[in-house]
Design an enzyme around this catalytic site. Sequence first.
Site, PDB file in Angstrom:
ATOM      1  CE1 TYR A  93     -21.675 -68.976  29.434  1.00  0.00           C
ATOM      2  CE2 TYR A  93     -22.146 -69.422  27.143  1.00  0.00           C
ATOM      3  CZ  TYR A  93     -21.953 -68.524  28.172  1.00  0.00           C
ATOM      4  OH  TYR A  93     -22.020 -67.176  27.925  1.00  0.00           O
ATOM      5  CE1 TYR A 106     -25.776 -72.886  29.898  1.00  0.00           C
ATOM      6  CE2 TYR A 106     -27.473 -74.569  29.708  1.00  0.00           C
ATOM      7  CZ  TYR A 106     -27.064 -73.262  29.569  1.00  0.00           C
ATOM      8  OH  TYR A 106     -27.946 -72.329  29.109  1.00  0.00           O
ATOM      9  N   GLY A 256     -26.007 -62.732  25.106  1.00  0.00           N
ATOM     10  CA  GLY A 256     -25.907 -61.680  26.118  1.00  0.00           C
ATOM     11  C   GLY A 256     -26.660 -60.400  25.771  1.00  0.00           C
ATOM     12  CB  ALA A 257     -28.374 -59.142  22.730  1.00  0.00           C
ATOM     13  CG  ASP A 259     -28.002 -61.597  29.790  1.00  0.00           C
ATOM     14  OD1 ASP A 259     -29.169 -61.994  29.949  1.00  0.00           O
ATOM     15  OD2 ASP A 259     -27.060 -62.360  29.471  1.00  0.00           O
TER      16      ASP A 259
HETATM   17  O1  KDG Z   1     -27.891 -64.569  27.961  1.00  0.00           O
HETATM   18  C1  KDG Z   1     -26.614 -65.152  27.787  1.00  0.00           C
HETATM   19  C2  KDG Z   1     -26.511 -66.230  28.792  1.00  0.00           C
HETATM   20  O2  KDG Z   1     -27.491 -67.197  28.535  1.00  0.00           O
HETATM   21  C3  KDG Z   1     -25.182 -66.893  28.797  1.00  0.00           C
HETATM   22  O3  KDG Z   1     -24.169 -66.006  29.222  1.00  0.00           O
HETATM   23  C4  KDG Z   1     -25.162 -68.178  29.582  1.00  0.00           C
HETATM   24  O4  KDG Z   1     -26.188 -67.380  31.572  1.00  0.00           O
HETATM   25  C5  KDG Z   1     -26.050 -68.241  30.758  1.00  0.00           C
HETATM   26  C6  KDG Z   1     -26.798 -69.457  30.952  1.00  0.00           C
HETATM   27  O5  KDG Z   1     -26.819 -69.882  32.077  1.00  0.00           O
HETATM   28  O6  KDG Z   1     -27.384 -69.942  30.001  1.00  0.00           O
END
Ligand code: KDG
Length: 321
Positions: A93, A106, A256-257, A259
């Site tokens: 992505y 994506y 990513g915060a 996660d």
């Molecule tokens: O939280 C971050 C994620 O959204 C990113 O790493 C991408 O996992 C992802 C996604 O599928 O959107």
Amino acid sequence: MINPEIVSLGEPLLEFNTITPGSLKDARQYEVGWGGDTSNFVVAVNRLGGEAGYICRIGNDDFGHKFLDLWNNEGIDTQFVIKDKDNYPTGIYFISRHGEAHTFTYYRKDSAASRISPKDVPIQYIQNAKIFHASGISQAISNSACDSVFYAIDIAHQAGVMVSYDPNLRLKLWEERRARAIVLETISLADFVFPSLEDATVLTGLDNPEEIARQLLNLGPKVVVIKLGGQGALLALMDKTIRFDPIIVNVVDTTGAGDAFDGAFLSAYLRGCNFEECTRFANAAAALTTTGWGAVNPIPTKKEVEELLIKINHQNLSTRI
Ligand code: KDG
């Protein structure tokens, strides 16, 4: 067999992050990193003091191998990572930025990860874990992935393993009504639920965090933590709700915060912290994750989070004196 305490299932995606604002059409340079919410999550668990294992399919390609390098360096158990033999690729992505907002573009249709099915789910591995974690993205990528998540949750329930869930709504991946039905059903099966305020608003139609938390708790989970981004977090249990102030840092990139928050919370929980301590720790880990580029590189270590919390305690004490 090695059996980590926390096991997750989902899709890793290689990340191409534009450095300058504007559309992808004009982008000239990208910061390359690792992404995919559940992969970010397992990295956070391990950096923050826990032990995680990952269940997924990757392409037998350079990007898939780059993920194996990451997970091996981070000490994540990969015995149930399957390299796809049929040339399906590892997804990717791009992140473009417009002011404060991010857009994710994506390239993940027919990725290796989306081809996971219940036969790839290792029964004993989940039975021997303490927590199984998945997300709405793990379910949105394909019907067989969605079936795999429900299958893993059933295994967890039968074995008394706790279930953790981050709705992580990505409405580019599935139609809203379908997403809402599946996500609400999964929330009702989970012990821990970690939505962002934005996702929880779409799911419930409400915008007050306390009311949202009440509605989600009524579906069945024991713990709901609403991630409020720049406003901190709200911990909601059946008998109380507690707001946590945001930790002020120099924000570079928020990817990513959320996660990292989930991984921090659960790793603290498994080392015996109470829910308030877990939320405080997770709030600080998430704040530090926003201070650098990309989803994975800035995820802090346990020691870095503890140092930040000590610093904040000292500041609070000296302002009170
Ligand atoms: O939280 C971050 C994620 O959204 C990113 O790493 C991408 O996992 C992802 C996604 O599928 O959107």
